[in-house]
Write a protein that holds these residues in place. Structure first.
Motif, PDB file in Angstrom:
ATOM      1  N   ALA A 111      -9.487  35.759 -19.798  1.00  0.00           N
ATOM      2  CA  ALA A 111     -10.173  35.048 -18.885  1.00  0.00           C
ATOM      3  C   ALA A 111     -10.952  33.782 -19.094  1.00  0.00           C
ATOM      4  CB  ALA A 111     -11.394  36.041 -18.419  1.00  0.00           C
ATOM      5  N   THR A 132     -10.240  30.403 -16.809  1.00  0.00           N
ATOM      6  CA  THR A 132     -11.526  29.531 -16.441  1.00  0.00           C
ATOM      7  C   THR A 132     -11.127  28.137 -16.747  1.00  0.00           C
ATOM      8  OG1 THR A 132     -12.889  31.239 -16.444  1.00  0.00           O
ATOM      9  CG2 THR A 132     -13.976  29.104 -16.431  1.00  0.00           C
ATOM     10  N   ASP A 188      -3.079  37.386  -9.612  1.00  0.00           N
ATOM     11  CA  ASP A 188      -4.465  37.680 -10.378  1.00  0.00           C
ATOM     12  C   ASP A 188      -5.083  36.334 -10.749  1.00  0.00           C
ATOM     13  OD1 ASP A 188      -3.776  40.163  -9.991  1.00  0.00           O
ATOM     14  OD2 ASP A 188      -2.950  40.552 -12.138  1.00  0.00           O
ATOM     15  N   VAL A 189      -4.447  35.424 -11.159  1.00  0.00           N
ATOM     16  CA  VAL A 189      -5.201  34.178 -11.730  1.00  0.00           C
ATOM     17  C   VAL A 189      -5.227  33.328 -10.402  1.00  0.00           C
ATOM     18  CG1 VAL A 189      -4.501  31.861 -12.690  1.00  0.00           C
ATOM     19  CG2 VAL A 189      -3.798  34.151 -13.579  1.00  0.00           C
ATOM     20  N   SER A 197      -8.733  34.853  -9.104  1.00  0.00           N
ATOM     21  CA  SER A 197      -9.868  34.502  -9.769  1.00  0.00           C
ATOM     22  C   SER A 197     -10.246  33.080  -9.533  1.00  0.00           C
ATOM     23  CB  SER A 197      -9.602  34.840 -11.232  1.00  0.00           C
ATOM     24  OG  SER A 197      -8.758  33.766 -11.798  1.00  0.00           O
ATOM     25  N   TRP A 198      -9.464  32.142  -9.347  1.00  0.00           N
ATOM     26  CA  TRP A 198      -9.752  30.804  -9.013  1.00  0.00           C
ATOM     27  C   TRP A 198     -10.564  30.783  -7.527  1.00  0.00           C
ATOM     28  CZ3 TRP A 198      -4.973  27.537 -10.775  1.00  0.00           C
ATOM     29  CH2 TRP A 198      -4.969  27.792 -12.145  1.00  0.00           C
ATOM     30  N   ASP A 232     -11.984  33.411  -6.214  1.00  0.00           N
ATOM     31  CA  ASP A 232     -13.321  33.749  -6.282  1.00  0.00           C
ATOM     32  C   ASP A 232     -14.472  32.812  -6.933  1.00  0.00           C
ATOM     33  OD1 ASP A 232     -12.486  36.128  -5.384  1.00  0.00           O
ATOM     34  OD2 ASP A 232     -12.238  37.237  -7.329  1.00  0.00           O
ATOM     35  N   ALA A 233     -13.935  31.996  -7.805  1.00  0.00           N
ATOM     36  CA  ALA A 233     -14.631  31.164  -8.739  1.00  0.00           C
ATOM     37  C   ALA A 233     -15.204  30.064  -7.732  1.00  0.00           C
ATOM     38  CB  ALA A 233     -14.346  30.631  -9.705  1.00  0.00           C
TER      39      ALA A 233
END
Length: 341
Positions: A62, A66, A326-327, A330-331, A333-334
């Motif tokens: 992770a 990030t 998945d990646v 996550s971006w 969501d961030a």
């Protein structure tokens, strides 16, 4: 689906999409031990299939995911995508873990041999309605949502020919290798609809049209080169209605160059960016690799995300491993990006 149109249109999908790679396989099975074909330009063409000795299934921690987002965040980014982007839509890739080994048909083969054209159009007629069911996958939708929530995208430069980025809402999209929903005459350069040609091909080949579901099932299940449609040497296809020239799908074959204006637009999008993000491409062919090299010469950061190795791994500022969905999720969501999931 009675009236196939631009891939990505509509709201539902039934069954797997067509294996487009089969359409572009070489016109005749190659004897065991025979060498790969060469293009008129000289280089030996790589066979499609998993990369020997490659490590698949690896996942970046992770912290690295990030770090990549922070590197790209709020900077203009050019995005280069490959076949891995569309596997979630049911379209197989060519060099990933599950890719089917086969040898690509060249432009010279298609243009120089009637049998090659018969084989191509017979295969694509059987698979076209299936292909038309393909819809943008989660990766397409997430990428569209990230612009501009995470970073402004100067353009999505795609090596894919499925038009799914545009259907997902990305804009602008540069179709580096063309689009399968269009047909181009090789003599007068006129563009026409693949859907309209499909209807005409069915009219010209009533026996195949009557057996389309059976042939589609056969093509989906048989090993490459063994499907009954591959033995349809009597398949008929039309010339250009305007000049009588050879009709070809408006996509770039091996041994053929991308259109100059398309390449120029792609390099302009890269020049307008501060970084290049590569998604789902092994960068095996020069067509995509040259953008990574150009970014390096310009001092631009390069982030590569792919399952399995790429030819440009040593040139990456940051190299991520894992599933695109998945990646990108996550971006999203961030950064608060919203996409249909």
């Amino acid at each position: 689906m009675s009236s196939p149109s631009t891939p990505g249109a509509g709201t539902s999908r039934a069954g797997p999409a067509a294996d487009v790679g089969r359409w572009f396989s070489t016109a005749a099975p190659r004897p065991a031990g025979a060498s790969a074909p060469t293009s008129a330009r000289g280089p030996r063409l790589p066979a499609w299939g998993p990369m020997v000795g490659a490590e698949y299934g690896r996942r970046s921690p992770a912290s690295e995911v990030t770090a990549a987002l922070e590197l790209l965040r709020d900077r203009p980014v050019a995005v280069l995508t490959g076949a891995g982007m569309s596997t979630g839509s049911g379209l197989p890739d060519y060099r990933g873990r599950d890719a089917v080994p086969r040898s690509p048909m060249t432009y010279q083969e298609f243009m120089g041999h009637d049998l090659a054209r018969r084989r191509y159009w017979a295969r694509s007629t059987v698979g076209w309605e299936q292909f038309g069911r393909a819809r943008p996958g989660r990766a397409h939708r997430l990428l569209a949502a990230l612009d501009p929530a995470a970073f402004p995208v100067t353009a999505v430069i795609t090596q894919n020919v499925d038009a799914l980025h545009a259907a997902a809402g990305s804009d602008p999209v540069i179709d580096l290798h063309g689009r399968l929903d269009r047909v181009r005459c090789q003599q007068c350069d006129a563009l026409s609809s693949r859907a309209a040609l499909h209807a005409r091909l069915l009219m010209m080949n009533p026996e195949l049209a009557a057996r389309l579901p059976q042939l589609a099932a056969d093509a989906a299940q048989a090993p490459d080169g063994d499907a009954e449609v591959d033995r349809t040497s009597s398949f008929r296809y039309p010339p250009c209605a305007l000049c009588g020239g050879i009709l070809k799908p408006d996509v770039v074959f091996f041994g053929e160059s991308a259109r100059r204006e398309t390449v120029s637009a792609a390099f302009a999008a890269l020049a307008a960016a501060e970084a290049l993000l590569v998604l789902g491409s092994s960068l095996t062919v020069q067509s995509g690799l040259r953008f990574v090299r150009a970014a390096g010469r310009a001092g631009q950061d390069v982030v590569i995300l792919n399952d399995g190795p790429t030819r440009a791994d040593p040139a990456a500022t940051l190299r991520l491993h894992g599933r695109l969905e998945d990646v990108l999720a996550s971006w999203a969501d961030a950064t608060g990006a919203v996409a249909a999931r």
